[in-house]
Design a protein around this motif. Sequence first.
Motif, PDB file in Angstrom:
ATOM      1  N   UNK A  20      10.039 -28.136  56.301  1.00  0.00           N
ATOM      2  CA  UNK A  20       9.416 -27.278  57.292  1.00  0.00           C
ATOM      3  C   UNK A  20       8.126 -26.686  56.764  1.00  0.00           C
ATOM      4  N   UNK A  21       7.749 -25.551  57.310  1.00  0.00           N
ATOM      5  CA  UNK A  21       6.537 -24.868  56.861  1.00  0.00           C
ATOM      6  C   UNK A  21       6.809 -24.153  55.541  1.00  0.00           C
ATOM      7  N   UNK A  22       6.105 -24.562  54.507  1.00  0.00           N
ATOM      8  CA  UNK A  22       6.294 -23.985  53.174  1.00  0.00           C
ATOM      9  C   UNK A  22       5.102 -23.106  52.824  1.00  0.00           C
ATOM     10  N   UNK A  23       5.368 -21.876  52.437  1.00  0.00           N
ATOM     11  CA  UNK A  23       4.309 -20.985  51.952  1.00  0.00           C
ATOM     12  C   UNK A  23       4.417 -20.890  50.444  1.00  0.00           C
ATOM     13  N   UNK A  24       3.332 -20.471  49.813  1.00  0.00           N
ATOM     14  CA  UNK A  24       3.308 -20.467  48.356  1.00  0.00           C
ATOM     15  C   UNK A  24       4.305 -19.474  47.771  1.00  0.00           C
ATOM     16  N   UNK A  25       4.683 -18.428  48.535  1.00  0.00           N
ATOM     17  CA  UNK A  25       5.657 -17.465  48.008  1.00  0.00           C
ATOM     18  C   UNK A  25       7.048 -18.077  47.901  1.00  0.00           C
ATOM     19  N   UNK A  26       7.245 -19.250  48.498  1.00  0.00           N
ATOM     20  CA  UNK A  26       8.534 -19.917  48.430  1.00  0.00           C
ATOM     21  C   UNK A  26       8.566 -21.033  47.397  1.00  0.00           C
ATOM     22  N   UNK A  27       7.583 -21.035  46.490  1.00  0.00           N
ATOM     23  CA  UNK A  27       7.509 -22.052  45.441  1.00  0.00           C
ATOM     24  C   UNK A  27       7.644 -21.372  44.079  1.00  0.00           C
TER      25      UNK A  27
END
Length: 384
Positions: free
Chosen positions: A326-333
């Motif tokens: 889905x939509x991945x933001x950098x805070x989720x890496x």
Amino acid sequence: MSTSSKRCRGRRLIQHERNSKEMKASNEEIWCGAFPDDVVVDILSRLPPKPFYHSKCVSKTWLALSSAAFPLNKHLQPTLLGFFHGAISVFRRNLGFTNISDRVHEIDATLRAFSYHDEVEIIDCCNGLLLVKCCSIEPSFESRDMYVYNPATRKRTAIELMPKVYFEDETYSEIFSLAFDPRDQSHFYVISFQQWHSPCLSYDNSFYIFSSATGKWQRGGNMECVSKVTQNTKGTFLDGKVHRVTEGHQIVSIDPKNNTFLVTKFDFPGLQFRKDLSEIGQSQGLLHFMYVNEESHRLLIWVPENGNQQNWILKHQLNLEGMHLGNVSVKNVKLHPGKDVTFVLGENGRILSIDLNNGEPNKIYYLRNPSCSSFWLYTPCFPV
């Protein structure tokens, strides 16, 4: 015994004690000097945690060589136990810990040290310690507190919250970072970035440092040359400094021990960076700059060339499009602290472990609450 005799006897005892200390120190230096430095480093790199830290007290020479031995000692390298996750809500419905190790029983994974009638929010995680905000939901009163908590020892330390002084027409934000070096377990630091804007004061950007050694906050200075620290990022702690990304294509590195900061300007040709898509992390003792390209669904990772923060090289390009995240933001890496592995949080609470060298997914982990939008890698810190 006369007064003069007592004085003479006292002087002899003092001199004897001094001679004994000097002889002991001399013997230690002679004994330690009998081994080449590389041999001592090899010895220290094989010791378990407790004797390793005790060996630092043998002599000044061994204390200095322990810094070189620390990254070589497999017993002292971080062991990833799992992920804390959740923007904590009433009765902790969203609080959870996803276990990926058989050692989870050794820690307080559910934060039972805090009252069940408190709202608990994890602000930051650093080398086995958690920075936690706690808000009472008792109907009779409301109180807010902040703690640094070690789930491995169940020990928590209260942090005094700083009073906020600003006018009603000001926009204000406060961002916290935790700094803890497991090689020096005696104390930790908490950094508070305070940023506000008003018609009268146009713009101010400063930071404060809390030291557990003093139990007090100290002003670190006004960072007039630094853009605002981005609120949706977490930054990282490496080499005694907290590194954070700013809105102006900068990396600000705070040294809490010396109360100083350094600003690095980064610029990668051909890419238009957005402040909410970039993050700084660390793995295997190196800083990593991460960027998520929304259009191509690619994760790009740079590292300093030869350790120089002024020059960065592109190390990894990861295509996320076909992984159904889905939509991945950098805070989720997040980056694995000891391997070329990244953990990416996608939709439905799935965390995908991906090998950065070949771009292939390894494992899928599931969070307790599928709606969670943030998580922290946790490596325990046991006392030595």
